[in-house]
Scaffold this motif. Structure first.
Motif, PDB file in Angstrom:
ATOM      1  N   ASP A 125      41.746  70.320  39.762  1.00 41.67           N
ATOM      2  CA  ASP A 125      41.940  71.719  40.140  1.00 41.67           C
ATOM      3  C   ASP A 125      43.254  71.942  40.882  1.00 41.67           C
ATOM      4  O   ASP A 125      43.515  73.043  41.371  1.00 41.67           O
ATOM      5  CB  ASP A 125      40.779  72.196  41.040  1.00 41.67           C
TER       6      ASP A 125
ATOM      7  N   ASN B 161      56.994  71.773  38.456  1.00 44.92           N
ATOM      8  CA  ASN B 161      56.295  70.759  39.256  1.00 44.92           C
ATOM      9  C   ASN B 161      57.169  69.531  39.532  1.00 44.92           C
ATOM     10  O   ASN B 161      56.696  68.518  40.021  1.00 44.92           O
ATOM     11  CB  ASN B 161      54.984  70.340  38.582  1.00 44.92           C
TER      12      ASN B 161
ATOM     13  N   ASP C  52      43.972  65.477  35.129  1.00 46.81           N
ATOM     14  CA  ASP C  52      42.836  66.307  34.724  1.00 46.81           C
ATOM     15  C   ASP C  52      41.537  65.518  34.715  1.00 46.81           C
ATOM     16  O   ASP C  52      40.478  66.092  34.462  1.00 46.81           O
ATOM     17  CB  ASP C  52      43.079  66.864  33.312  1.00 46.81           C
TER      18      ASP C  52
ATOM     19  N   THR D  65      47.450  72.022  41.196  1.00 47.34           N
ATOM     20  CA  THR D  65      48.666  72.249  40.444  1.00 47.34           C
ATOM     21  C   THR D  65      49.852  72.213  41.394  1.00 47.34           C
ATOM     22  O   THR D  65      49.688  72.267  42.619  1.00 47.34           O
ATOM     23  CB  THR D  65      48.623  73.600  39.689  1.00 47.34           C
TER      24      THR D  65
ATOM     25  N   THR E  31      43.707  75.499  42.813  1.00 48.05           N
ATOM     26  CA  THR E  31      43.566  76.749  42.075  1.00 48.05           C
ATOM     27  C   THR E  31      42.204  77.404  42.269  1.00 48.05           C
ATOM     28  O   THR E  31      42.032  78.579  41.954  1.00 48.05           O
ATOM     29  CB  THR E  31      43.791  76.508  40.576  1.00 48.05           C
TER      30      THR E  31
ATOM     31  N   TRP F  92      49.239  66.195  38.508  1.00 49.20           N
ATOM     32  CA  TRP F  92      47.870  65.944  38.972  1.00 49.20           C
ATOM     33  C   TRP F  92      46.969  65.711  37.770  1.00 49.20           C
ATOM     34  O   TRP F  92      46.970  66.482  36.823  1.00 49.20           O
ATOM     35  CB  TRP F  92      47.369  67.114  39.817  1.00 49.20           C
TER      36      TRP F  92
ATOM     37  N   ASP G 258      53.933  73.804  41.887  1.00 52.61           N
ATOM     38  CA  ASP G 258      54.918  74.783  41.427  1.00 52.61           C
ATOM     39  C   ASP G 258      55.906  75.023  42.563  1.00 52.61           C
ATOM     40  O   ASP G 258      55.551  75.586  43.606  1.00 52.61           O
ATOM     41  CB  ASP G 258      54.223  76.088  41.040  1.00 52.61           C
TER      42      ASP G 258
ATOM     43  N   ASP H 113      52.423  66.020  33.895  1.00 53.84           N
ATOM     44  CA  ASP H 113      51.380  66.630  34.727  1.00 53.84           C
ATOM     45  C   ASP H 113      51.317  65.878  36.054  1.00 53.84           C
ATOM     46  O   ASP H 113      50.996  64.693  36.086  1.00 53.84           O
ATOM     47  CB  ASP H 113      50.038  66.555  34.004  1.00 53.84           C
TER      48      ASP H 113
END
Length: 440
Positions: free
Chosen positions: A413, A371, A406, A415, A429, A404, A417, A402
């Protein structure tokens, strides 16, 4: 602590002097073909004037030191590095102009720069349009992942959330002041923290949020409000996302009004050793900062970095700080990715850098994730009267950044990559869709 490091610095520089002479002598025998190669240009995009110069000038110097060290080690791909420095002058639109200048006119191969999120947001479209590479070294609010940006500072789960947990668990804080400079990083971070605090059972009336403009200097009434808010019978803590030179009068006013760390601790995300070097820290002893690195960290790699910095800057009173470490990590990750790819081409570097692991300055290793964030330890330090921090808490393991949050609806939701698995920085997701920048 600082004086001992300075003694070690002098001894190490003496021990290394012979090796430095050998390096200088060997440079005279570099093959002519290498000497004639065009240099690899490294862009430096940090404010050297304006409200953010107090923090960013040191980062410019850090990149210059890293470039010098790499050249002394033989350069990269048989070529020397050349730093190209511009001054966006704490002017957010000017950041975009200077970024375009670096990529289009100067033809740099990589850029290390920005501090505030508004400056990063300003340059982001330029890097995506021109497919440049930016290493961003400062803690930020998350909610972003670009193919063209590598985020080596902390995401909220690597700084803000652990800081609140510490104050809640170790201090017993029940009321919260979220004080920040009025721009995207404090507002988004505080939005995340407000949601997190409410999820932990904190009532809305126990959260006070305040924003001030860049360079704000009159803190008397705001600090008085904080003092009043903290007098309601519940333990109160201040979470500070105040940025730039506004920190100096803020902390001074805390001392003027007798707000001690025992009564209302302040934990800051943008105050490090560099900022404290400009103020009297006596009244601030015991207040806190959350970072991923402190100059006082006891690790040989950190001692070596401090030694090199003091020798480069030629001033025994200068300090190191967290964003400097982020540039150290990012620069070395870029070097390893270029070696791995055999090229400075942005596409090649972007593909090669994921999974690259290099030392951090706490004695561990940090890895570039898919990410475009990295793994880092989280440390909390108490301000000491010499302007240094005593580490009072740290995570047992490295924390993966992270992109995004939580804790926000619409983000939990999502992510990111940038491998072939998704090639997306904003993938839902649940809906199984990618929005925003997508290079599939």
């Amino acid at each position: 602590m600082k004086s001992m490091k300075l003694v070690r610095a002098a001894l190490r520089r003496l021990a290394r002097s012979g090796a430095a002479l050998l390096l200088a002598a060997s440079a005279a025998f570099v093959p002519a073909a290498f000497a004639e190669e065009e240099p690899i240009k490294v862009g430096v995009l940090h404010s050297l004037s304006g409200t953010m110069a107090i923090s960013e000038t040191t980062l410019k110097d850090t990149v210059l030191m890293l470039v010098e060290q790499q050249n002394a080690a033989g350069g990269l791909l048989g070529r020397q590095l050349e730093a190209v420095v511009v001054d966006p002058a704490s002017d957010w639109p000017l950041f975009a102009e200077k970024a375009r200048e670096l990529i289009e006119q100067e033809e740099v191969d990589v850029v290390f720069g920005c501090w505030t999120s508004v400056s990063r947001k300003s340059v982001l479209p330029v890097f995506e349009e021109l497919n440049g590479v930016l290493f961003y070294p400062v803690q930020y609010e998350g909610e972003e992942s670009s193919k063209n940006v590598f985020y080596t500072g902390a995401a909220p789960n690597q700084q803000a959330i652990p800081a609140v947990d510490y104050l809640m668990n170790d201090f017993g804080a029940e009321r919260w002041v979220l004080a920040g400079t009025d721009y995207v990083y404090p507002r988004t971070t505080n939005k995340i923290l407000e949601a997190y605090l409410k999820a932990k059972g904190v009532a809305e009336e126990d959260i006070l949020i305040n924003y001030t403009p860049f360079g704000h200097s009159d803190w008397q009434s705001i600090v008085a409000d904080i003092k009043k808010f903290g007098s309601g019978g519940k333990k109160t803590a201040v979470v500070s996302t105040i940025n730039g030179d506004a920190n100096v009068p803020f902390y001074k006013e805390l001392g003027n009004q007798g707000i001690s760390a025992e009564d209302i601790p302040v934990i800051a995300f943008s105050v490090g050793e560099e900022e404290l070097s400009g103020i009297d820290t006596g009244p601030l002893v015991g207040h806190l900062a959350a970072w991923n690195y402190f100059m006082s960290v006891d690790a040989e790699v950190n001692d070596d970095f401090i030694d090199a910095w003091l020798a480069f800057i030629d001033n025994e009173d200068r300090v190191t700080n967290d964003p400097m470490e982020a540039h150290y990590i990012g620069f070395n990750m870029w070097v390893e990715a270029v070696k791995k790819a055999g090229s400075t081409d942005p596409e090649a570097v972007q593909n090669a850098i994921i999974g690259v692991t290099v030392p951090n300055l706490s004695g561990g290793m940090s890895t570039m994730l898919a990410n475009h964030h990295i793994t880092k330890p989280v440390l909390i330090g108490e301000i000491q009267d010499d302007g240094q921090f005593d580490v009072v808490w740290q995570t047992d393991d490295l924390v993966a950044g992270d992109a995004w949050s939580d804790f926000l609806e619409g983000s939990k939701d999502i992510t990111a990559d940038w491998t072939d698995a998704l090639m997306c920085g904003n993938y839902n997701t649940v809906a199984k869709t990618c929005s925003g920048q997508n290079y599939e």
